[in-house]
Design a protein around this motif. Structure first.
Motif, PDB file in Angstrom:
ATOM      1  N   PHE A  33       0.822  -1.204   0.000  1.00  0.00           N
ATOM      2  CA  PHE A  33       0.000   0.000   0.000  1.00  0.00           C
ATOM      3  C   PHE A  33       0.858   1.256   0.000  1.00  0.00           C
ATOM      4  O   PHE A  33       1.317   1.714   1.037  1.00  0.00           O
ATOM      5  N   GLY A  34       1.066   1.808  -1.199  1.00  0.00           N
ATOM      6  CA  GLY A  34       1.836   3.039  -1.332  1.00  0.00           C
ATOM      7  C   GLY A  34       3.330   2.831  -1.507  1.00  0.00           C
ATOM      8  O   GLY A  34       4.073   3.811  -1.625  1.00  0.00           O
ATOM      9  N   GLU A  37       4.520   4.136  -4.946  1.00  0.00           N
ATOM     10  CA  GLU A  37       4.450   5.594  -4.967  1.00  0.00           C
ATOM     11  C   GLU A  37       5.603   6.220  -4.169  1.00  0.00           C
ATOM     12  O   GLU A  37       6.192   7.220  -4.592  1.00  0.00           O
ATOM     13  N   LEU A  38       5.942   5.621  -3.018  1.00  0.00           N
ATOM     14  CA  LEU A  38       7.048   6.159  -2.226  1.00  0.00           C
ATOM     15  C   LEU A  38       8.380   5.976  -2.946  1.00  0.00           C
ATOM     16  O   LEU A  38       9.225   6.876  -2.954  1.00  0.00           O
ATOM     17  N   ALA A  39       8.570   4.808  -3.572  1.00  0.00           N
ATOM     18  CA  ALA A  39       9.812   4.558  -4.306  1.00  0.00           C
ATOM     19  C   ALA A  39       9.980   5.553  -5.454  1.00  0.00           C
ATOM     20  O   ALA A  39      11.084   6.053  -5.711  1.00  0.00           O
ATOM     21  N   PRO A 161       1.811  -0.219   6.308  1.00  0.00           N
ATOM     22  CA  PRO A 161       0.460  -0.583   6.753  1.00  0.00           C
ATOM     23  C   PRO A 161      -0.577  -0.067   5.775  1.00  0.00           C
ATOM     24  O   PRO A 161      -0.395   0.973   5.138  1.00  0.00           O
ATOM     25  N   LYS A 162      -1.660  -0.812   5.643  1.00  0.00           N
ATOM     26  CA  LYS A 162      -2.717  -0.401   4.722  1.00  0.00           C
ATOM     27  C   LYS A 162      -3.545   0.712   5.343  1.00  0.00           C
ATOM     28  O   LYS A 162      -3.996   0.607   6.483  1.00  0.00           O
ATOM     29  N   ASN A 189      -4.948  -4.264  -1.584  1.00  0.00           N
ATOM     30  CA  ASN A 189      -3.771  -3.581  -1.066  1.00  0.00           C
ATOM     31  C   ASN A 189      -3.369  -2.367  -1.887  1.00  0.00           C
ATOM     32  O   ASN A 189      -2.344  -1.747  -1.607  1.00  0.00           O
ATOM     33  N   SER A 190      -4.139  -2.041  -2.909  1.00  0.00           N
ATOM     34  CA  SER A 190      -3.807  -0.872  -3.720  1.00  0.00           C
ATOM     35  C   SER A 190      -5.068  -0.299  -4.341  1.00  0.00           C
ATOM     36  O   SER A 190      -6.067  -1.005  -4.535  1.00  0.00           O
ATOM     37  N   THR A 191      -5.005   0.987  -4.644  1.00  0.00           N
ATOM     38  CA  THR A 191      -6.142   1.644  -5.289  1.00  0.00           C
ATOM     39  C   THR A 191      -6.370   1.063  -6.677  1.00  0.00           C
ATOM     40  O   THR A 191      -7.516   0.908  -7.110  1.00  0.00           O
ATOM     41  N   ASP A 192      -5.284   0.764  -7.382  1.00  0.00           N
ATOM     42  CA  ASP A 192      -5.410   0.216  -8.739  1.00  0.00           C
ATOM     43  C   ASP A 192      -6.159  -1.110  -8.733  1.00  0.00           C
ATOM     44  O   ASP A 192      -7.053  -1.340  -9.553  1.00  0.00           O
TER      45      ASP A 192
END
Length: 286
Positions: A33-34, A37-39, A161-162, A189-192
């Motif tokens: 989760f994210g 995006e953070l990477a 964490p989600k 675990n993801s928006t996609d």
């Protein structure tokens, strides 16, 4: 979607790391989760032409290309089929013997790192242990337990964490009904992934049938047993069946059906041991 909204605590933590120049050369991001995006955001920080207090501006040429995953010195690897092959990693380790095209810095981002072939993981070890150039490695995984211990011991492990409330709000803003958004936020675990499922006709039909199945379990075991064929018909492969069990856990939890909840965990174990999906569901009814 901005990382500061998806994972506010990790955004704050890594902002401080960047501002103190303490970014490590190898990370294992555990939990989906994210993490991507953070990477990407951290990669922007490394390549940004106009950093603001060590944070990426988000607007310069480098930041835009990194966001589009088209920056020359950002190397993104994902499974070729079911695995990340040794050749994929060895090809990149040769690249890392040289400086980057844009500068000295390079970034390697490996998605679904748990799918690396053991030989591929071993080929990566040398680049992590003895980098000959300036390289930062981000390994992303939803299943930390499947990562080789030799890899884990050479990386900094960051847990993601989600953010269930964020995901639910995101889905509702995208037109998903509140009741459906609540369930998707719990099982995805993801928006996609959540949006992808919400747009699948089989998923929406399957959810309706599972809700009917739960109602029947509360009133008539015989009718619930006869209804099983409706579930088997629509959940016709392993991935869909896994989603069915995830949804059942949430539905039983919402209805406070504790006995059925416990039996579902047992049914999942049976299913994972290659018991047929229909037989595993029958266990819930009996």
């Amino acid at each position: 979607m901005e990382i500061k909204d998806i994972q506010p605590q990790l955004y704050k933590q890594f902002s401080t790391i960047l501002q103190h120049g303490k970014l490590s050369h190898a990370y294992l991001f555990s939990g989906g989760f994210g993490s991507f995006e953070l990477a990407i955001w951290l990669s922007q920080a490394l390549f940004c032409e106009n950093p603001e207090n060590a944070l990426p501006c988000g607007h310069c040429r480098s930041c835009r290309l990194v966001a589009q995953q088209e920056f020359t010195d950002l190397h993104i690897v994902e499974p070729d089929g079911q695995t990340i092959k040794t050749a994929q990693i060895r090809e990149l380790t040769q690249v890392f013997n040289e400086s980057g095209y844009e500068g000295n810095q390079q970034v390697l981002l490996i998605k679904e790192a748990e799918k690396m072939h053991p030989n591929a993981a071993n080929a990566l070890l040398k680049s992590i242990e003895e980098p000959e150039t300036e390289i930062v490695v981000f390994l992303l995984t939803d299943n930390e337990n499947m990562i080789l211990q030799t890899i884990k011991s050479r990386t900094q492990i960051i847990n993601f964490p989600k953010n269930v409330q964020y995901l639910q709000d995101f889905l509702e803003k995208n037109g998903i009904l509140k009741t459906q958004a609540e369930l998707l936020a719990e099982i995805c675990n993801s928006t996609d992934k959540a949006l992808e499922l919400a747009q699948q006709s089989w998923f929406n039909e399957g959810l309706q049938r599972l809700q009917q199945f739960v109602k029947l379990l509360k009133t008539s075991a015989d009718e619930a047993f006869l209804y099983l064929k409706e579930l088997v018909e629509i959940f016709d492969d392993k991935e869909k069946q896994n989603q069915a069990f995830e949804l059942l856990l949430q539905l039983f939890n919402q209805e406070r059906m504790s006995q059925e909840l416990l039996k579902t965990f047992q049914a999942i174990k049976m299913w994972k041991s290659n018991v047929r999906f229909e037989s595993s569901l029958t266990f819930l009814v009996l």
